[in-house]
Design a protein around this motif. Structure first.
Motif, PDB file in Angstrom:
ATOM      1  N   TYR A  58       0.859  -1.177   0.000  1.00  0.00           N
ATOM      2  CA  TYR A  58       0.000   0.000   0.000  1.00  0.00           C
ATOM      3  C   TYR A  58       0.901   1.234   0.000  1.00  0.00           C
ATOM      4  CZ  TYR A  58      -3.074  -3.653   1.793  1.00  0.00           C
ATOM      5  OH  TYR A  58      -3.752  -4.819   1.952  1.00  0.00           O
ATOM      6  N   VAL A  59       0.664   2.106  -0.944  1.00  0.00           N
ATOM      7  CA  VAL A  59       1.488   3.306  -1.059  1.00  0.00           C
ATOM      8  C   VAL A  59       0.889   4.387  -0.166  1.00  0.00           C
ATOM      9  CG1 VAL A  59       2.400   5.055  -2.627  1.00  0.00           C
ATOM     10  CG2 VAL A  59       2.131   2.684  -3.408  1.00  0.00           C
ATOM     11  N   GLU A  60       1.633   4.810   0.852  1.00  0.00           N
ATOM     12  CA  GLU A  60       1.090   5.748   1.841  1.00  0.00           C
ATOM     13  C   GLU A  60       1.517   7.187   1.612  1.00  0.00           C
ATOM     14  OE1 GLU A  60       2.397   3.845   5.430  1.00  0.00           O
ATOM     15  OE2 GLU A  60       0.469   2.809   5.585  1.00  0.00           O
ATOM     16  N   ASP A  62       2.335  10.468  -1.068  1.00  0.00           N
ATOM     17  CA  ASP A  62       1.609  10.844  -2.295  1.00  0.00           C
ATOM     18  C   ASP A  62       2.547  11.041  -3.479  1.00  0.00           C
ATOM     19  OD1 ASP A  62       2.679  13.085  -1.285  1.00  0.00           O
ATOM     20  OD2 ASP A  62       0.780  14.109  -0.881  1.00  0.00           O
ATOM     21  N   ASP A  84      -7.402   0.937  -2.476  1.00  0.00           N
ATOM     22  CA  ASP A  84      -7.232   1.925  -3.552  1.00  0.00           C
ATOM     23  C   ASP A  84      -5.765   2.235  -3.824  1.00  0.00           C
ATOM     24  OD1 ASP A  84      -9.899   2.103  -3.858  1.00  0.00           O
ATOM     25  OD2 ASP A  84     -10.138   4.007  -2.785  1.00  0.00           O
ATOM     26  N   ASN A  85      -4.948   2.150  -2.772  1.00  0.00           N
ATOM     27  CA  ASN A  85      -3.537   2.513  -2.954  1.00  0.00           C
ATOM     28  C   ASN A  85      -2.637   1.283  -3.113  1.00  0.00           C
ATOM     29  OD1 ASN A  85      -3.845   1.665  -0.328  1.00  0.00           O
ATOM     30  ND2 ASN A  85      -2.621   3.290   0.583  1.00  0.00           N
ATOM     31  N   SER A  86      -3.234   0.147  -3.475  1.00  0.00           N
ATOM     32  CA  SER A  86      -2.429  -1.062  -3.688  1.00  0.00           C
ATOM     33  C   SER A  86      -1.608  -0.962  -4.964  1.00  0.00           C
ATOM     34  CB  SER A  86      -3.335  -2.294  -3.820  1.00  0.00           C
ATOM     35  OG  SER A  86      -3.876  -2.657  -2.582  1.00  0.00           O
ATOM     36  N   ARG A  87      -0.383  -1.435  -4.875  1.00  0.00           N
ATOM     37  CA  ARG A  87       0.464  -1.603  -6.053  1.00  0.00           C
ATOM     38  C   ARG A  87       1.247  -2.897  -5.894  1.00  0.00           C
ATOM     39  NH1 ARG A  87       1.126   2.857  -9.679  1.00  0.00           N
ATOM     40  NH2 ARG A  87       2.182   1.230 -10.875  1.00  0.00           N
TER      41      ARG A  87
END
Ligand code: FES
Length: 110
Positions: A58-60, A62, A84-87
């Motif tokens: 998860y990208v925390e 921005d 939503d912020n998974s990569r």
């Protein structure tokens, strides 16, 4: 100076600040492996081919990340614990723009 600093929260909830080289064509999954932040065999199972989702994170922060490829998109649509912020970590290449990146490893899939 070709290293960037990134913060990685492991699956135990411990945050590590690590140096990642930007001149070795490394991806985030390989950085996690090189610092042994996840047990062997639980991350990078497909070898970075966007085919296993074991490297999901998860990208925390921005940071502007490159768009997901179709393969990454497809893999994440089948993976568990997707947010939503998974990569996929293996699809995030270490570049100078990512200095200060903060990510959390997604739980291991069972
Ligand atoms: S290592 Fe398999 S999808 Fe990233």
């Amino acid at each position: 100076m070709t290293d960037i600093k990134i913060k990685i929260t492991d699956r135990e909830g411990v945050t590590h600040e690590v140096d990642a080289p930007t001149d070795m064509n490394m991806n985030l999954m390989e950085v996690v492996r090189s610092y042994e932040l996840a047990p062997e065999g639980t991350i990078g199972i497909c070898g970075g081919m966007a085919m296993c989702a074991s490297c999901q994170c998860y990208v925390e922060s921005d940071h502007e990340l490159p768009e997901k490829s179709d393969d990454e998109e497809a893999m994440l649509s089948e993976a568990f614990n997707v947010k939503d912020n998974s990569r996929l970590g293996c699809q995030i290449h270490m570049t100078p723009e990512l200095d200060g990146l903060k990510v959390e490893l997604a739980p291991e899939e069972m």
